[in-house]
Design an enzyme around this catalytic site. Structure first.
Site, short mmCIF file in Angstrom:
data_model
loop_
_atom_site.label_atom_id
_atom_site.label_comp_id
_atom_site.label_asym_id
_atom_site.label_seq_id
_atom_site.Cartn_x
_atom_site.Cartn_y
_atom_site.Cartn_z
N VAL A 1 -4.86 -0.57 -1.36
CA VAL A 1 -4.23 -1.77 -1.91
C VAL A 1 -4.57 -2.94 -0.97
O VAL A 1 -4.49 -2.80 0.25
CB VAL A 1 -2.70 -1.58 -2.02
CG1 VAL A 1 -2.02 -2.86 -2.48
CG2 VAL A 1 -2.38 -0.43 -2.96
N LYS B 1 -7.46 4.24 2.23
CA LYS B 1 -7.75 3.29 3.31
C LYS B 1 -8.07 4.07 4.58
O LYS B 1 -8.95 3.70 5.34
CB LYS B 1 -6.57 2.37 3.55
CG LYS B 1 -6.83 1.47 4.72
CD LYS B 1 -5.69 0.53 4.97
CE LYS B 1 -5.82 -0.05 6.34
NZ LYS B 1 -5.28 0.85 7.37
N GLY C 1 0.84 -1.21 0.00
CA GLY C 1 0.00 0.00 0.00
C GLY C 1 0.86 1.25 0.00
O GLY C 1 0.63 2.20 -0.76
N HIS C 2 1.90 1.24 0.85
CA HIS C 2 2.84 2.37 0.85
C HIS C 2 3.57 2.45 -0.50
O HIS C 2 3.81 3.53 -1.02
CB HIS C 2 3.88 2.20 1.96
CG HIS C 2 3.30 2.15 3.35
ND1 HIS C 2 3.29 1.01 4.12
CD2 HIS C 2 2.73 3.11 4.12
CE1 HIS C 2 2.75 1.27 5.30
NE2 HIS C 2 2.40 2.53 5.32
N SER D 1 -2.13 -3.46 5.73
CA SER D 1 -1.92 -2.59 6.89
C SER D 1 -0.72 -3.12 7.66
O SER D 1 -0.53 -4.34 7.76
CB SER D 1 -3.16 -2.63 7.79
OG SER D 1 -2.86 -2.08 9.05
P1 AMP Z 1 0.61 4.44 7.81
O1 AMP Z 1 2.04 4.07 7.70
O2 AMP Z 1 -0.29 3.29 8.13
O3 AMP Z 1 0.38 5.65 8.68
O4 AMP Z 1 0.16 4.88 6.35
C1 AMP Z 1 0.86 5.84 5.64
C2 AMP Z 1 0.08 6.16 4.40
O5 AMP Z 1 -0.12 4.99 3.64
C3 AMP Z 1 -1.32 6.73 4.72
O6 AMP Z 1 -1.63 7.75 3.79
C4 AMP Z 1 -2.20 5.53 4.53
O7 AMP Z 1 -3.53 5.85 4.17
C5 AMP Z 1 -1.50 4.84 3.38
N1 AMP Z 1 -1.85 3.41 3.36
C6 AMP Z 1 -1.76 2.52 4.37
N2 AMP Z 1 -2.24 1.32 3.99
C7 AMP Z 1 -2.64 1.46 2.70
C8 AMP Z 1 -3.23 0.59 1.73
N3 AMP Z 1 -3.52 -0.68 2.01
N4 AMP Z 1 -3.51 1.07 0.51
C9 AMP Z 1 -3.23 2.37 0.20
N5 AMP Z 1 -2.68 3.24 1.06
C10 AMP Z 1 -2.38 2.80 2.30
#
Ligand code: AMP
Length: 297
Positions: free
Chosen positions: A181, A154, A41-42, A190
């Site tokens: 994703v 997400k 996703g990242h 996640s």
């Molecule tokens: P995080 O590291 O969980 O704080 O996420 C950092 C960024 O990645 C945020 O903008 C989230 O929305 C995005 N993100 C996390 N998981 C996903 C995913 N499965 N699909 C798309 N973006 C994601």
């Protein structure tokens, strides 16, 4: 393997950016803020940002201010070595990964809040969460001075809150939201999925299945939000490890709850579910009417 350069202090970051801006005054700085333990996703955000940026910064910072549960903060998965590799293969130019005492060398007294967008969904269950998100993103925006920043749908509510932050403070930063994703099972990627057992993962995959079923029911003519919510809850809770914190149907722009849907409504079905000890969120955006402006979310 060679890895992307990493900076851990604000002073170094400012110095780097000053020099870069002098060399490329019209260059586009792109920022992807993350909490690390990077996954596909990242990577999707980083790859999209790579295409549109002359300098691509990925921040990695587990922000203590946005955790209302200290166990969740302490257990948040970390792996800077793998993160650096993923950044390298995604074309990141610079990783900004400050320790907490560097990011918050003085305790902020300023309080940022956006009650109109955080009164439902994740807001009530995570007091202080969005205030912490607002603070860290505002700081990252000030430090990195990006032209564009990418976020995932997400975290749909977070995306809207950040878009509003940039607008309200006239930051002149384009906020881009990208689709969620998923794993092959439909489970939204996640970092917290690392906490799930194989059985937990199976049960958690019912979350997206339920949202897809609700979409189908809506497209087949069900416009009663309460009915769609019940359909979703039944499916999610058939996974006996799952406990629903909330499941709401809201307007895609205002996040106001909807009870009756129109065939051309632009709305989001969003949920937070505890599976085993892990809180997972997911949502599905439904836009049956092709409105290009609405799509810009
Ligand atoms: P995080 O590291 O969980 O704080 O996420 C950092 C960024 O990645 C945020 O903008 C989230 O929305 C995005 N993100 C996390 N998981 C996903 C995913 N499965 N699909 C798309 N973006 C994601």
């Amino acid at each position: 393997m060679k890895t992307s350069p990493l900076i851990t202090t604000r002073a170094e970051l400012r110095q780097f950016l000053k020099q870069w801006r002098q060399a490329q005054p019209d260059g586009i700085v792109g920022l992807v803020p993350t909490m690390g333990y990077l996954h596909a996703g990242h990577r999707a955000l980083l790859e999209a940002a790579r295409q549109a940026s002359d300098l691509l910064i990925c921040s990695i910072f587990v922000n203590p201010l946005q955790f209302n549960d200290s166990a969740d903060f302490n257990n948040y998965p970390k792996s800077i070595t793998q993160d650096r590799e993923l950044c390298q293969t995604s074309g990141v130019d610079l990783i900004f990964a400050p320790p907490a005492e560097e990011m918050y060398s003085t305790k902020p007294l300023l309080q940022l809040a956006m009650p109109d967008l955080t009164g439902n969904l994740c807001g009530p269950g995570r007091p202080g969460h969005f205030e912490g998100v607002l603070m860290v993103v505002a700081r990252l925006f000030h430090l990195c001075q990006p032209d564009k920043a990418w976020f995932g749908k997400k975290d749909y509510q977070q995306l809207l809150v950040i878009r509003q932050l940039a607008q309200d403070l006239d930051m002149n930063i384009t906020i881009i939201g990208l689709p969620t994703v998923r794993e092959a099972s439909g489970l939204a990627m996640s970092s917290r999925n690392a906490h799930l057992s194989p059985r937990g993962r199976e049960h958690a995959s019912l979350i997206y299945r339920s949202l897809e079923l609700a979409r189908k029911e809506f497209l087949d003519g069900c416009t009663n939000a309460a009915e769609l919510i019940e359909i979703c809850k039944d499916v999610i809770q058939s996974g006996t490890l799952n406990r629903v914190e909330y499941l709401e149907i809201v307007d895609a722009r205002s996040l106001a709850p909807l009870s009756r849907l129109q065939s051309d409504s632009h709305f989001v079905i969003a949920t937070a579910v505890f599976c085993e000890q892990t809180r997972l969120i997911d949502n599905i955006e439904i836009l049956s009417h092709p409105d290009p402006e609405a799509n810009s979310l």
